[in-house]
Design a protein around this motif. Sequence first.
Motif, PDB file in Angstrom:
ATOM      1  N   LEU A   1      -1.466   5.255   6.405  1.00  0.00           N
ATOM      2  CA  LEU A   1      -1.697   5.948   5.132  1.00  0.00           C
ATOM      3  C   LEU A   1      -2.227   7.358   5.358  1.00  0.00           C
ATOM      4  O   LEU A   1      -2.550   8.067   4.407  1.00  0.00           O
ATOM      5  CB  LEU A   1      -2.700   5.150   4.283  1.00  0.00           C
ATOM      6  CG  LEU A   1      -2.171   3.800   3.787  1.00  0.00           C
ATOM      7  CD1 LEU A   1      -3.314   2.917   3.307  1.00  0.00           C
ATOM      8  CD2 LEU A   1      -1.161   4.009   2.657  1.00  0.00           C
TER       9      LEU A   1
ATOM     10  N   VAL B   1       3.543  -0.910   3.847  1.00  0.00           N
ATOM     11  CA  VAL B   1       3.166   0.440   3.418  1.00  0.00           C
ATOM     12  C   VAL B   1       4.431   1.178   2.998  1.00  0.00           C
ATOM     13  O   VAL B   1       5.420   1.224   3.744  1.00  0.00           O
ATOM     14  CB  VAL B   1       2.462   1.223   4.559  1.00  0.00           C
ATOM     15  CG1 VAL B   1       2.190   2.656   4.138  1.00  0.00           C
ATOM     16  CG2 VAL B   1       1.159   0.534   4.951  1.00  0.00           C
TER      17      VAL B   1
ATOM     18  N   HIS C   1      -4.569   0.089  -3.710  1.00  0.00           N
ATOM     19  CA  HIS C   1      -4.982   1.208  -2.861  1.00  0.00           C
ATOM     20  C   HIS C   1      -6.045   0.763  -1.874  1.00  0.00           C
ATOM     21  O   HIS C   1      -6.484   1.538  -1.044  1.00  0.00           O
ATOM     22  CB  HIS C   1      -5.567   2.339  -3.725  1.00  0.00           C
ATOM     23  CG  HIS C   1      -4.525   3.160  -4.382  1.00  0.00           C
ATOM     24  ND1 HIS C   1      -3.824   4.130  -3.728  1.00  0.00           N
ATOM     25  CD2 HIS C   1      -4.034   3.135  -5.632  1.00  0.00           C
ATOM     26  CE1 HIS C   1      -2.959   4.686  -4.548  1.00  0.00           C
ATOM     27  NE2 HIS C   1      -3.060   4.096  -5.720  1.00  0.00           N
ATOM     28  N   ASP C   2      -6.464  -0.484  -2.006  1.00  0.00           N
ATOM     29  CA  ASP C   2      -7.616  -0.979  -1.270  1.00  0.00           C
ATOM     30  C   ASP C   2      -7.118  -1.764  -0.047  1.00  0.00           C
ATOM     31  O   ASP C   2      -6.651  -2.897  -0.159  1.00  0.00           O
ATOM     32  CB  ASP C   2      -8.425  -1.869  -2.225  1.00  0.00           C
ATOM     33  CG  ASP C   2      -9.701  -2.386  -1.608  1.00  0.00           C
ATOM     34  OD1 ASP C   2      -9.797  -2.449  -0.370  1.00  0.00           O
ATOM     35  OD2 ASP C   2     -10.606  -2.751  -2.380  1.00  0.00           O
ATOM     36  N   VAL C   3      -7.231  -1.144   1.132  1.00  0.00           N
ATOM     37  CA  VAL C   3      -6.700  -1.752   2.354  1.00  0.00           C
ATOM     38  C   VAL C   3      -7.406  -3.084   2.638  1.00  0.00           C
ATOM     39  O   VAL C   3      -6.787  -4.066   3.029  1.00  0.00           O
ATOM     40  CB  VAL C   3      -6.860  -0.775   3.542  1.00  0.00           C
ATOM     41  CG1 VAL C   3      -6.452  -1.424   4.844  1.00  0.00           C
ATOM     42  CG2 VAL C   3      -6.037   0.480   3.295  1.00  0.00           C
ATOM     43  N   GLU C   4      -8.713  -3.112   2.408  1.00  0.00           N
ATOM     44  CA  GLU C   4      -9.473  -4.336   2.670  1.00  0.00           C
ATOM     45  C   GLU C   4      -8.997  -5.472   1.761  1.00  0.00           C
ATOM     46  O   GLU C   4      -8.852  -6.609   2.197  1.00  0.00           O
ATOM     47  CB  GLU C   4     -10.951  -4.050   2.450  1.00  0.00           C
ATOM     48  CG  GLU C   4     -11.829  -4.992   3.219  1.00  0.00           C
ATOM     49  CD  GLU C   4     -13.134  -4.326   3.628  1.00  0.00           C
ATOM     50  OE1 GLU C   4     -14.145  -4.732   3.068  1.00  0.00           O
ATOM     51  OE2 GLU C   4     -13.132  -3.418   4.471  1.00  0.00           O
TER      52      GLU C   4
ATOM     53  N   LEU D   1       0.853  -1.190   0.000  1.00  0.00           N
ATOM     54  CA  LEU D   1       0.000   0.000   0.000  1.00  0.00           C
ATOM     55  C   LEU D   1       0.884   1.232   0.000  1.00  0.00           C
ATOM     56  O   LEU D   1       2.057   1.178   0.351  1.00  0.00           O
ATOM     57  CB  LEU D   1      -0.868   0.010   1.263  1.00  0.00           C
ATOM     58  CG  LEU D   1      -1.867  -1.138   1.437  1.00  0.00           C
ATOM     59  CD1 LEU D   1      -2.300  -1.243   2.898  1.00  0.00           C
ATOM     60  CD2 LEU D   1      -3.083  -0.920   0.541  1.00  0.00           C
TER      61      LEU D   1
ATOM     62  N   LEU E   1      -3.429   0.172   9.313  1.00  0.00           N
ATOM     63  CA  LEU E   1      -2.890   0.455   7.975  1.00  0.00           C
ATOM     64  C   LEU E   1      -3.418   1.785   7.457  1.00  0.00           C
ATOM     65  O   LEU E   1      -2.674   2.569   6.863  1.00  0.00           O
ATOM     66  CB  LEU E   1      -3.245  -0.680   7.012  1.00  0.00           C
ATOM     67  CG  LEU E   1      -2.551  -2.009   7.308  1.00  0.00           C
ATOM     68  CD1 LEU E   1      -3.210  -3.146   6.542  1.00  0.00           C
ATOM     69  CD2 LEU E   1      -1.059  -1.920   6.952  1.00  0.00           C
ATOM     70  N   LEU E   2      -4.707   2.051   7.697  1.00  0.00           N
ATOM     71  CA  LEU E   2      -5.267   3.335   7.260  1.00  0.00           C
ATOM     72  C   LEU E   2      -4.563   4.485   7.970  1.00  0.00           C
ATOM     73  O   LEU E   2      -4.283   5.523   7.368  1.00  0.00           O
ATOM     74  CB  LEU E   2      -6.781   3.371   7.513  1.00  0.00           C
ATOM     75  CG  LEU E   2      -7.615   2.574   6.507  1.00  0.00           C
ATOM     76  CD1 LEU E   2      -9.051   2.431   6.990  1.00  0.00           C
ATOM     77  CD2 LEU E   2      -7.596   3.223   5.119  1.00  0.00           C
TER      78      LEU E   2
ATOM     79  N   ARG F   1      -6.787  -3.261   9.655  1.00  0.00           N
ATOM     80  CA  ARG F   1      -7.262  -2.303   8.649  1.00  0.00           C
ATOM     81  C   ARG F   1      -7.113  -0.875   9.175  1.00  0.00           C
ATOM     82  O   ARG F   1      -6.651   0.020   8.475  1.00  0.00           O
ATOM     83  CB  ARG F   1      -8.717  -2.630   8.328  1.00  0.00           C
ATOM     84  CG  ARG F   1      -9.381  -1.727   7.344  1.00  0.00           C
ATOM     85  CD  ARG F   1     -10.777  -2.253   7.003  1.00  0.00           C
ATOM     86  NE  ARG F   1     -11.480  -1.283   6.188  1.00  0.00           N
ATOM     87  CZ  ARG F   1     -12.143  -0.245   6.696  1.00  0.00           C
ATOM     88  NH1 ARG F   1     -12.179  -0.056   8.017  1.00  0.00           N
ATOM     89  NH2 ARG F   1     -12.736   0.610   5.894  1.00  0.00           N
TER      90      ARG F   1
ATOM     91  N   VAL G   1       1.465  -7.392   4.794  1.00  0.00           N
ATOM     92  CA  VAL G   1       1.104  -6.116   4.180  1.00  0.00           C
ATOM     93  C   VAL G   1       2.180  -5.099   4.514  1.00  0.00           C
ATOM     94  O   VAL G   1       2.627  -4.996   5.666  1.00  0.00           O
ATOM     95  CB  VAL G   1      -0.254  -5.602   4.695  1.00  0.00           C
ATOM     96  CG1 VAL G   1      -0.646  -4.327   3.972  1.00  0.00           C
ATOM     97  CG2 VAL G   1      -1.334  -6.638   4.497  1.00  0.00           C
TER      98      VAL G   1
END
Length: 252
Positions: free
Chosen positions: A232, A196, A182-185, A42, A228-229, A225, A194
């Motif tokens: 970001l 970043v 771009h899709d964390v899910e 990501l 990670l968001l 999730r 995962v």
Amino acid sequence: MTTDPTSAPAVRVRGLRRVFGDRAVLDDLRLDIARGEFVALLGASGSGKTTLLRILGALDGADGGEVLVPGARTVVFQEPRLVPSKKVLANVTVALPRGRSADGLRALAEVGLEGHAEAWPATLSGGEAQRVALARALVREPGLLLLDEPFAALDALTRLRMQDLVGELCRRHRPAVLLVTHDVEEAVRLADRVAVLRDGRLVTDETVDVGRPRDPGDPAFAALRRRLLADLGVDVPAPSLPTPVRTEAGVI
Ligand SMILES: Nc1ncnc2c1ncn2[C@@H]1O[C@H](COP(=O)(O)OP(=O)(O)OP(=O)(O)O)[C@@H](O)[C@H]1O
Ligand SMILES: [Mg+2]
């Protein structure tokens, strides 16, 4: 770049640097991907994800550092990039030696498109064309499969189906995988790990410790999730406990 089909891990990157103008898009980046491991990457737009993927796929060079990758690598992009003048089967086998039609048909069957072998690319839906691109990538039995936002152009339902298909095919063929998204899910659903990318390097690199099949309702899924968001730059409040309702009889 060195290619080494024998030693583990499948991908070993140390001190990778890529400069455009006066900006180091990748700067001292370090990454390992084990054989058969699925890593999702990501990062904000312009953070260098495609640049990294292109270097791993030998589509671009580096300005410094060490990159060790398997000899056989294939890439799937956001758009299928089929050759319009070749029928579907010929597209799948385009990079194979002649006479490998049987392998191409088998790959098409794996993505559910054996009935479209003699179709022209222009007659396919977007999802079908992307499945052909996936068959073309897998038919070469790559040691490293590079996926650059392969589902981004698809509608939500087709995207979910494609995610399941890619997950299943990767478990069967066991390439090392780097999925840029771009899709964390999507990242948490599919990946073993995962990462970043920010400021030229991986600021997060985390094993996805959520049981399969993965359910976004699982608290471990939701917590990862959210983390990670946050990495970001998107803050999501933690789910609050249900607000107690007061009645004359007390609290429910
Ligand atoms: N060939 C090039 N020449 C000059 N600059 C480049 C080149 N390729 C990439 N860049 C720049 O490097 C940066 C990273 O680009 P890259 O395509 O890797 O980003 P990305 O993370 O894949 O973004 P997105 O999520 O929007 O696809 C961008 O600022 C881009 O403009
Ligand atoms: Mg990109």
